[in-house]
Enzyme design. Sequence first.
Site, short mmCIF file in Angstrom:
data_model
loop_
_atom_site.label_atom_id
_atom_site.label_comp_id
_atom_site.label_asym_id
_atom_site.label_seq_id
_atom_site.Cartn_x
_atom_site.Cartn_y
_atom_site.Cartn_z
N ARG A 17 -9.87 -23.34 29.29
CA ARG A 17 -8.88 -23.39 30.37
C ARG A 17 -9.55 -23.55 31.74
O ARG A 17 -8.92 -24.06 32.67
CB ARG A 17 -8.00 -22.14 30.35
CG ARG A 17 -6.93 -22.22 29.27
CD ARG A 17 -6.13 -20.94 29.21
NE ARG A 17 -4.88 -21.13 28.48
CZ ARG A 17 -4.01 -20.16 28.27
NH1 ARG A 17 -4.24 -18.94 28.72
NH2 ARG A 17 -2.90 -20.41 27.61
N LYS A 37 5.93 -14.65 13.56
CA LYS A 37 7.35 -14.33 13.70
C LYS A 37 8.24 -15.55 13.73
O LYS A 37 8.15 -16.38 14.63
CB LYS A 37 7.57 -13.53 14.98
CG LYS A 37 7.12 -12.11 14.88
CD LYS A 37 7.74 -11.33 16.01
CE LYS A 37 7.36 -9.86 15.96
NZ LYS A 37 7.46 -9.25 17.27
N GLY A 52 -3.18 -21.40 22.25
CA GLY A 52 -3.22 -20.09 21.62
C GLY A 52 -4.03 -20.08 20.34
O GLY A 52 -5.12 -20.65 20.29
N GLY A 55 2.78 -20.64 24.44
CA GLY A 55 4.21 -20.48 24.70
C GLY A 55 4.77 -21.64 25.50
O GLY A 55 5.88 -22.12 25.24
C1 3PG Z 1 -0.85 -17.62 27.99
O1 3PG Z 1 -1.99 -17.25 27.75
O2 3PG Z 1 0.00 -17.82 27.11
C2 3PG Z 1 -0.49 -17.92 29.40
O3 3PG Z 1 -1.56 -17.72 30.26
C3 3PG Z 1 0.73 -17.12 29.82
O4 3PG Z 1 0.45 -15.75 29.74
P1 3PG Z 1 1.66 -14.74 29.56
O5 3PG Z 1 2.21 -14.97 28.19
O6 3PG Z 1 1.06 -13.36 29.71
O7 3PG Z 1 2.68 -15.04 30.60
#
Ligand code: 3PG
Length: 368
Positions: A37, A174, A320, A343
């Site tokens: 990142r 989930k 992720g 997300g």
């Molecule tokens: C992540 O790692 O998914 C993003 O940086 C967002 O982080 P957060 O889910 O804590 O908002």
Amino acid sequence: MKVPVLEDLPPLQGKRVLLRADFNVPIQDGRITDDLRIRAALPTIQWLEQQGATVTACTHLGRPKGAPDAKYSLDPVRARLGELAPKVTLLENLRFDPGEEGNDPAFVAKLVEGQDAYVDDAFGAAHRAHASIVGPPKTLPSAAGRLLAREVEVLTGLRESPKRPFVAVLGGSKVSDKLGVIEALLGVCDTLVIGGGMCFTFLAARGHRTGDSLLQPDQVDACKQLLADHGDRIKVPHDITALGPNDDVRQVGADVPDGWKGLDIGPGTAAEFADVIDGARTVFWNGPMGVFEDPRFEAGTRTVADAVAGCGGFTVVGGGDSAAAAAQFGVAGRIDHVSTGGGASLELLEQGDLPGLAALREAPNAHG
Ligand code: 3PG
Ligand code: MG
């Protein structure tokens, strides 16, 4: 959907630019374990500096509760950024201030003070309507950085014009987190492949026993409905690698016996999923097939990672855990687009828009 890009900013010679990045990197024992990142923001930083701008970067790290917390110190990030982009100043962890998540105008005012323009390259956080994401474009000329613009192009491309067959591969624990994106993907993909912990709720919906595997009983009906409407396009595992009561590991069929816990897709399923992926012209993969951090349960995720890497089509991996898996198995370099957002990439696929993008479209320089 068009957001302003770097070229839409006014001349930046001698100007100050606030850069919202997502440097929320994994850190263990004070060391960054994956700096993707940070490196991903460099093209934007370099462009801004070439234009003569002075860059102040800001990011959140982890989920501190609106107060300073040494556990979420940006020191390791600041050190790495200092090596990669020594002229950039990095502000304190945004979430040390409650105004960030509260989207407090007073906190926005502090952030934009003395700044001439705002650039958002924080794709991973673009689904959060937080101060640093949606606030600055209200007053400053604003743009999406290179990373954010590319993420949007790739992910909206999957929604709007995928080459077919389009195979979506979903894992993770989930099903409740993914129902929205499952429905959105079923509206556009040809085949949806389901693994990971959430496959057991689908298996239960098909009438299988799930033993001690992860199961969301309150989601079984939703899975039944999805299978009734689209069953011919949804692939679920037909064998499972399970952990038994005496810590023994065994392959079982689609029924997991009592006392056993399914922790990976089985080899037959992995081979079938790999075949489906191999025939795709577009692949989107999000979520591991099993507990890949444990070598006993990594095979399914590894097989899928290899298949995605070997696929001749256009391949996209959501951020992720699946990006971490692709890195762990050494295939990230053979994937066309590894998203920096977990997300955020799911929400963009589901909704077609994100709060951070909507904010940029409203910026003062966006319409002209
Ligand atoms: C992540 O790692 O998914 C993003 O940086 C967002 O982080 P957060 O889910 O804590 O908002
Ligand atoms: Mg390819």
